[in-house]
Design a protein around this motif. Sequence first.
Motif, PDB file in Angstrom:
ATOM      1  N   GLY A  41     -28.642  -5.516 -16.051  1.00 56.67           N
ATOM      2  CA  GLY A  41     -28.947  -5.497 -15.352  1.00 56.67           C
ATOM      3  C   GLY A  41     -29.684  -5.886 -14.331  1.00 56.67           C
ATOM      4  O   GLY A  41     -30.530  -6.192 -14.714  1.00 56.67           O
ATOM      5  N   HIS A  42     -29.101  -5.322 -12.943  1.00 60.99           N
ATOM      6  CA  HIS A  42     -30.089  -5.922 -11.789  1.00 60.99           C
ATOM      7  C   HIS A  42     -29.903  -7.073 -12.082  1.00 60.99           C
ATOM      8  O   HIS A  42     -28.943  -7.738 -12.247  1.00 60.99           O
ATOM      9  CB  HIS A  42     -31.607  -5.207 -12.402  1.00 60.99           C
ATOM     10  N   GLY A  43     -30.952  -7.835 -10.765  1.00 60.47           N
ATOM     11  CA  GLY A  43     -30.891  -8.891 -10.562  1.00 60.47           C
ATOM     12  C   GLY A  43     -31.478  -9.313  -9.110  1.00 60.47           C
ATOM     13  O   GLY A  43     -31.127  -8.582  -8.546  1.00 60.47           O
ATOM     14  N   TYR A  55     -40.882  -7.778 -14.623  1.00 54.31           N
ATOM     15  CA  TYR A  55     -39.948  -7.580 -14.368  1.00 54.31           C
ATOM     16  C   TYR A  55     -38.696  -7.098 -14.825  1.00 54.31           C
ATOM     17  O   TYR A  55     -38.400  -7.815 -15.425  1.00 54.31           O
ATOM     18  CB  TYR A  55     -38.934  -8.307 -13.095  1.00 54.31           C
ATOM     19  N   GLU A  56     -38.312  -6.255 -15.114  1.00 53.17           N
ATOM     20  CA  GLU A  56     -37.125  -5.835 -15.689  1.00 53.17           C
ATOM     21  C   GLU A  56     -35.621  -6.686 -15.824  1.00 53.17           C
ATOM     22  O   GLU A  56     -34.935  -6.891 -17.053  1.00 53.17           O
ATOM     23  CB  GLU A  56     -36.212  -4.663 -15.642  1.00 53.17           C
ATOM     24  N   LYS A  57     -35.273  -6.590 -15.064  1.00 54.50           N
ATOM     25  CA  LYS A  57     -34.175  -7.674 -14.576  1.00 54.50           C
ATOM     26  C   LYS A  57     -34.251  -9.334 -15.647  1.00 54.50           C
ATOM     27  O   LYS A  57     -33.303  -9.695 -16.069  1.00 54.50           O
ATOM     28  CB  LYS A  57     -34.060  -8.262 -12.725  1.00 54.50           C
ATOM     29  N   ILE A 119     -26.814  -3.931 -20.208  1.00 60.92           N
ATOM     30  CA  ILE A 119     -28.025  -4.022 -21.018  1.00 60.92           C
ATOM     31  C   ILE A 119     -29.499  -3.710 -20.300  1.00 60.92           C
ATOM     32  O   ILE A 119     -29.809  -4.633 -19.051  1.00 60.92           O
ATOM     33  CB  ILE A 119     -28.739  -5.020 -21.767  1.00 60.92           C
ATOM     34  N   HIS A 120     -30.283  -2.745 -19.999  1.00 64.44           N
ATOM     35  CA  HIS A 120     -30.898  -2.059 -19.024  1.00 64.44           C
ATOM     36  C   HIS A 120     -32.624  -2.097 -19.836  1.00 64.44           C
ATOM     37  O   HIS A 120     -32.597  -2.098 -21.029  1.00 64.44           O
ATOM     38  CB  HIS A 120     -30.841  -0.974 -18.114  1.00 64.44           C
ATOM     39  N   LEU A 121     -33.438  -2.158 -19.346  1.00 67.06           N
ATOM     40  CA  LEU A 121     -34.898  -0.853 -19.815  1.00 67.06           C
ATOM     41  C   LEU A 121     -35.431   0.139 -19.340  1.00 67.06           C
ATOM     42  O   LEU A 121     -34.502   0.226 -17.826  1.00 67.06           O
ATOM     43  CB  LEU A 121     -35.873  -2.203 -19.711  1.00 67.06           C
ATOM     44  N   ASN A 122     -35.756   0.964 -20.003  1.00 62.86           N
ATOM     45  CA  ASN A 122     -35.813   2.384 -19.054  1.00 62.86           C
ATOM     46  C   ASN A 122     -37.423   2.851 -18.806  1.00 62.86           C
ATOM     47  O   ASN A 122     -38.156   1.371 -18.989  1.00 62.86           O
ATOM     48  CB  ASN A 122     -35.972   3.402 -20.392  1.00 62.86           C
TER      49      ASN A 122
HETATM   50 ZN   LIG Z   1     -32.693  -0.784 -15.071  1.00 63.25          ZN
END
Ligand SMILES: [Zn+2]
Length: 219
Positions: A41-43, A55-57, A119-122
């Motif tokens: 996820g993201h980027g 950073y989650e990404k 795949i992400h993080l909450n």
């Molecule tokens: Zn996310």
Amino acid sequence: MKKTYSIFLLIILICTFLFVSADIKKSNLELIGKVIYIDPGHGGPDPGSIYKNIYEKDINLEICKKLETILEDEGAIVYLTRYGDYDLSKSYTGSRKKSDLNNRAKIINASGADLYISIHLNSISSSTWSGAQVFYDDVNKNNYEFAQLMQEQLKNDLKTTRKVKEISTMLMNRKITIPGILVEAGFLSNPNDRYLLQKSDYQYKIVESIKKGIIKYFK
Ligand SMILES: [Zn+2]
């Protein structure tokens, strides 16, 4: 002459053994022939959730690269929607996020893969919530079953108490027609999760669990 013949025979025997053992090893691979798309996820300009300089990404990508390796070790053919710190947007205006998500959906659909995993993080305003959680869209009839299997596996391996959640408003997942789920690997807003999610050995624990969930799904 007799000695030469014996050596020749020995070489034949060794070669036969090597071929047979290679074949046995190949047949033990659980995901041989399966094509799996992994979506970190993201980027790029979209960092996802942030806690200070975390950073989650970045964590998403670290987890996905580990997942790629262990799935390939089981014989799967694996692709990632991104391999570095960038997004897939073709638009640099206000709809950049939308363009990014649309393009991810497009390449996953076009791949003809058997499965995909985002795949992400909450992250929420409260720091008390923790644990890995699976989200799915019912656009594909297999998604519910896959999500349930994965949540059960994560519960066993990571002791998460979270439950599967169906969401039909996830822009990307709504558009993907092949079976797949979104895994929020933990909460960046929770101190314990945040600590663990940055650890390489915990990331391996997560991907081992996801691998087991995938293998169960294909069975
Ligand atoms: Zn996310």
